[in-house]
Enzyme design. Structure first.
Site, PDB file in Angstrom:
ATOM      1  N   ARG A 233      12.867 -18.722-131.917  1.00 14.03           N
ATOM      2  CA  ARG A 233      11.224 -18.894-132.236  1.00 14.03           C
ATOM      3  C   ARG A 233      11.273 -19.014-130.552  1.00 14.03           C
ATOM      4  NH1 ARG A 233      10.157 -17.436-136.531  1.00 14.03           N
ATOM      5  NH2 ARG A 233       9.418 -18.336-137.574  1.00 14.03           N
ATOM      6  N   GLU A 262       2.185 -16.943-128.986  1.00 17.44           N
ATOM      7  CA  GLU A 262       2.476 -15.413-128.776  1.00 17.44           C
ATOM      8  C   GLU A 262       1.351 -15.480-130.084  1.00 17.44           C
ATOM      9  OE1 GLU A 262       5.409 -14.683-132.315  1.00 17.44           O
ATOM     10  OE2 GLU A 262       6.810 -15.135-130.676  1.00 17.44           O
ATOM     11  N   HIS A 280       7.123  -9.763-131.426  1.00 22.80           N
ATOM     12  CA  HIS A 280       8.285 -10.179-132.522  1.00 22.80           C
ATOM     13  C   HIS A 280       8.620  -8.965-133.982  1.00 22.80           C
ATOM     14  CE1 HIS A 280       7.705 -15.213-134.854  1.00 22.80           C
ATOM     15  NE2 HIS A 280       8.639 -13.523-135.808  1.00 22.80           N
TER      16      HIS A 280
HETATM   17  P1  NAP Z   1      19.503 -21.311-141.736  1.00 21.93           P
HETATM   18  O1  NAP Z   1      20.507 -20.238-142.434  1.00 21.93           O
HETATM   19  O2  NAP Z   1      18.863 -22.509-141.912  1.00 21.93           O
HETATM   20  O3  NAP Z   1      20.108 -21.766-140.542  1.00 21.93           O
HETATM   21  C1  NAP Z   1      19.920 -22.202-138.727  1.00 21.93           C
HETATM   22  C2  NAP Z   1      20.609 -22.544-138.287  1.00 21.93           C
HETATM   23  O4  NAP Z   1      20.247 -23.211-137.023  1.00 21.93           O
HETATM   24  C3  NAP Z   1      21.578 -23.559-139.113  1.00 21.93           C
HETATM   25  O5  NAP Z   1      23.330 -22.197-138.402  1.00 21.93           O
HETATM   26  C4  NAP Z   1      21.848 -25.212-138.613  1.00 21.93           C
HETATM   27  O6  NAP Z   1      23.231 -25.609-138.528  1.00 21.93           O
HETATM   28  C5  NAP Z   1      20.411 -24.565-137.178  1.00 21.93           C
HETATM   29  N1  NAP Z   1      20.353 -25.956-136.340  1.00 21.93           N
HETATM   30  C6  NAP Z   1      19.092 -25.630-137.034  1.00 21.93           C
HETATM   31  N2  NAP Z   1      18.254 -26.803-136.434  1.00 21.93           N
HETATM   32  C7  NAP Z   1      18.875 -27.275-135.585  1.00 21.93           C
HETATM   33  C8  NAP Z   1      18.731 -28.169-134.401  1.00 21.93           C
HETATM   34  N3  NAP Z   1      17.869 -28.842-134.470  1.00 21.93           N
HETATM   35  N4  NAP Z   1      19.725 -28.207-133.531  1.00 21.93           N
HETATM   36  C9  NAP Z   1      20.777 -26.784-133.430  1.00 21.93           C
HETATM   37  N5  NAP Z   1      20.750 -26.312-134.098  1.00 21.93           N
HETATM   38  C10 NAP Z   1      20.033 -26.332-135.525  1.00 21.93           C
HETATM   39  O7  NAP Z   1      18.029 -20.045-141.032  1.00 21.93           O
HETATM   40  P2  NAP Z   1      17.904 -18.371-141.243  1.00 21.93           P
HETATM   41  O8  NAP Z   1      17.816 -18.007-141.985  1.00 21.93           O
HETATM   42  O9  NAP Z   1      19.101 -18.216-140.194  1.00 21.93           O
HETATM   43  O10 NAP Z   1      16.654 -18.478-139.907  1.00 21.93           O
HETATM   44  C11 NAP Z   1      17.241 -19.094-138.660  1.00 21.93           C
HETATM   45  C12 NAP Z   1      15.517 -19.130-137.489  1.00 21.93           C
HETATM   46  O11 NAP Z   1      15.681 -17.305-137.397  1.00 21.93           O
HETATM   47  C13 NAP Z   1      14.220 -19.179-138.517  1.00 21.93           C
HETATM   48  O12 NAP Z   1      13.725 -20.669-138.873  1.00 21.93           O
HETATM   49  C14 NAP Z   1      12.841 -18.720-137.992  1.00 21.93           C
HETATM   50  O13 NAP Z   1      12.848 -19.011-136.755  1.00 21.93           O
HETATM   51  C15 NAP Z   1      13.994 -17.306-137.565  1.00 21.93           C
HETATM   52  N6  NAP Z   1      13.903 -15.704-137.418  1.00 21.93           N
HETATM   53  C16 NAP Z   1      13.260 -15.939-136.538  1.00 21.93           C
HETATM   54  C17 NAP Z   1      12.778 -13.771-137.129  1.00 21.93           C
HETATM   55  C18 NAP Z   1      12.235 -13.015-136.004  1.00 21.93           C
HETATM   56  O14 NAP Z   1      11.174 -12.158-136.832  1.00 21.93           O
HETATM   57  N7  NAP Z   1      12.276 -12.995-134.854  1.00 21.93           N
HETATM   58  C19 NAP Z   1      12.927 -13.839-138.502  1.00 21.93           C
HETATM   59  C20 NAP Z   1      13.484 -14.146-139.251  1.00 21.93           C
HETATM   60  C21 NAP Z   1      14.143 -15.720-138.948  1.00 21.93           C
HETATM   61  P3  NAP Z   1      22.927 -27.213-138.772  1.00 21.93           P
HETATM   62  O15 NAP Z   1      22.622 -27.955-139.909  1.00 21.93           O
HETATM   63  O16 NAP Z   1      24.312 -27.044-138.127  1.00 21.93           O
HETATM   64  O17 NAP Z   1      22.711 -27.780-137.163  1.00 21.93           O
HETATM   65  C1  8YV Z   2       7.724 -12.972-139.375  1.00 21.61           C
HETATM   66  C2  8YV Z   2       9.761 -14.934-138.951  1.00 21.61           C
HETATM   67  O1  8YV Z   2       7.681 -12.079-137.823  1.00 21.61           O
HETATM   68  O2  8YV Z   2      10.701 -15.340-141.192  1.00 21.61           O
HETATM   69  C3  8YV Z   2      10.242 -15.774-140.254  1.00 21.61           C
HETATM   70  O3  8YV Z   2      10.199 -16.603-139.699  1.00 21.61           O
HETATM   71  O4  8YV Z   2       9.355 -14.831-137.968  1.00 21.61           O
HETATM   72  C4  8YV Z   2       9.111 -13.371-139.418  1.00 21.61           C
HETATM   73  O5  8YV Z   2       9.843 -12.951-140.100  1.00 21.61           O
HETATM   74  C5  8YV Z   2       6.796 -13.886-139.402  1.00 21.61           C
HETATM   75  O6  8YV Z   2       7.183 -14.617-140.191  1.00 21.61           O
HETATM   76  C6  8YV Z   2       5.716 -13.185-139.855  1.00 21.61           C
HETATM   77  O7  8YV Z   2       4.649 -14.216-140.135  1.00 21.61           O
END
Ligand code: NAP
Ligand code: 8YV
Length: 320
Positions: A233, A262, A280
């Site tokens: 993020r 964004e 994104h």
């Molecule tokens: P996840 O499986 O819940 O993993 C999140 C990781 O972050 C965990 O390993 C957790 O470890 C760590 N974490 C959480 N809070 C923290 C904190 N305060 N300080 C340090 N580490 C922390 O989530 P995921 O499915 O991998 O997704 C992660 C994130 O990617 C989403 O929440 C979203 O914001 C982002 N994302 C972006 C896109 C995009 O389009 N660019 C798409 C999908 C997801 P600990 O519990 O050990 O802290």
């Molecule tokens: C999407 C994301 O682009 O899953 C997330 O957390 O950031 C992305 O996969 C977003 O949710 C679209 O609204």
């Protein structure tokens, strides 16, 4: 028998609305001329809501007195007021797992583009500079034998790590906890991780707990040969500090899929040639977005028809 009603808050993938309409009566709030008066007079009709990128705020939750479930599109749910939902006894669901590989692919691609300057090399060719000026300059960075520091070794972070290992990278990570059964090197301190890394990849959720975790001090620890890649993020990185660090050589480059405000990307970031900037798009393929949409629909359907939820977020209780 009359069909159950679902309120869609803000624009969502059309697929979600189409699938919901197969079973439910769907109202799209953003199409109402006066949202506030619609919520005031009709808010009591809805037990279920679906939301997309614009999320749902506390005032809207409060205006839906019979709401039981919010199906949020995306694995990140920093756009949903989960505290207000929990307070109102409303369960929030997200879309974990179905997008991991797509997002990790984008993370790897963004890292390669940033470190090997592939976007700049392509622009060099397209501008006709190759025959006139000779080969594109060698890149100083390379993935092989370098260290990838992952901030947030969750589902997506692990999928990135698997890909990076195949590229010959050594993996280190930081999170709040050291993970059992994970062979990668853990750093309890984020600055230590940055100091050890050639590339720092951000994959933590947004929200208050992670706001500006990557600040001036972390960027200084990453150092002048270091790169940052953010697919988590935009709010996790202090964007003003990042622009300064990229401008004055504190770090070498950045690949960013997400931004603080964004879709507004600072002109200063766009003007820099040591950035790769994506709008994104990490999960943005038809199959992956449909799988995410299907999970929104499946959560709402499971709740309205069977009293079950499939993927609730930990902050909100599943109503009894
Ligand atoms: P996840 O499986 O819940 O993993 C999140 C990781 O972050 C965990 O390993 C957790 O470890 C760590 N974490 C959480 N809070 C923290 C904190 N305060 N300080 C340090 N580490 C922390 O989530 P995921 O499915 O991998 O997704 C992660 C994130 O990617 C989403 O929440 C979203 O914001 C982002 N994302 C972006 C896109 C995009 O389009 N660019 C798409 C999908 C997801 P600990 O519990 O050990 O802290
Ligand atoms: C999407 C994301 O682009 O899953 C997330 O957390 O950031 C992305 O996969 C977003 O949710 C679209 O609204």
């Amino acid at each position: 028998m009359s069909r159950q009603e679902v309120l869609v808050i803000g624009p969502v993938l059309p697929y979600v609305v189409e699938r919901l309409k197969e079973r439910f009566d769907v109202t799209e709030l953003h199409r109402e001329a006066d949202r506030a008066s619609f919520l005031k007079s009709e808010g009591g009709r809805f037990r279920a809501a679906a939301c997309g990128g614009s999320g749902i705020d506390g005032a809207t939750i409060a205006a839906l007195p019979n709401l039981q479930i919010i199906g949020s599109f995306g694995v990140g749910y920093d756009n949903v007021d989960v505290a207000a939902a929990a307070e109102a006894g409303v369960v929030v669901t997200n879309t974990p797992g179905v997008l991991d590989e797509e997002v990790a692919d984008t993370g790897l691609a963004l890292m390669l583009m940033t470190v090997r300057e592939l976007n700049r090399a392509e622009a060099y060719l397209r501008a006709g500079r190759w025959p006139k000026e000779g080969p594109y300059p060698l890149t100083r960075g390379s993935l092989k034998d370098s260290v990838l520091g992952i901030l947030g070794l969750g589902r997506i972070g692990k999928a990135v790590a698997r890909r990076a290992e195949a590229c010959g990278m050594e993996i280190h990570y930081h999170g709040r906890h050291r993970q059992e059964g994970v062979a990668y090197r853990y750093h309890a301190d984020l600055k230590d991780l940055a100091r050890a890394s050639d590339v720092l990849m951000v994959v933590v959720p947004g929200g208050d707990a992670t706001r500006h975790m990557v600040d001036k001090a972390v960027l200084e620890a990453l150092g002048p040969d270091g790169y940052i890649v953010n697919i988590g993020r935009g709010t996790v990185v202090d964007e003003a500090a990042l622009i300064e660090a990229l401008s004055n050589g504190t770090i070498r480059g950045a690949g960013l899929d997400v931004f603080e405000d964004e879709p507004n990307v600072p002109e200063a970031l766009i003007a820099l040639d040591n950035t790769v900037l994506l709008p994104h798009v990490a999960s943005a393929s038809v199959p992956t977005r449909q799988a995410m949409g299907q999970l929104v629909v499946d959560n709402i359907t499971a709740w309205l028809e069977e009293g079950q939820v499939l993927t609730p977020v930990p902050e909100t209780p599943v109503p009894a």
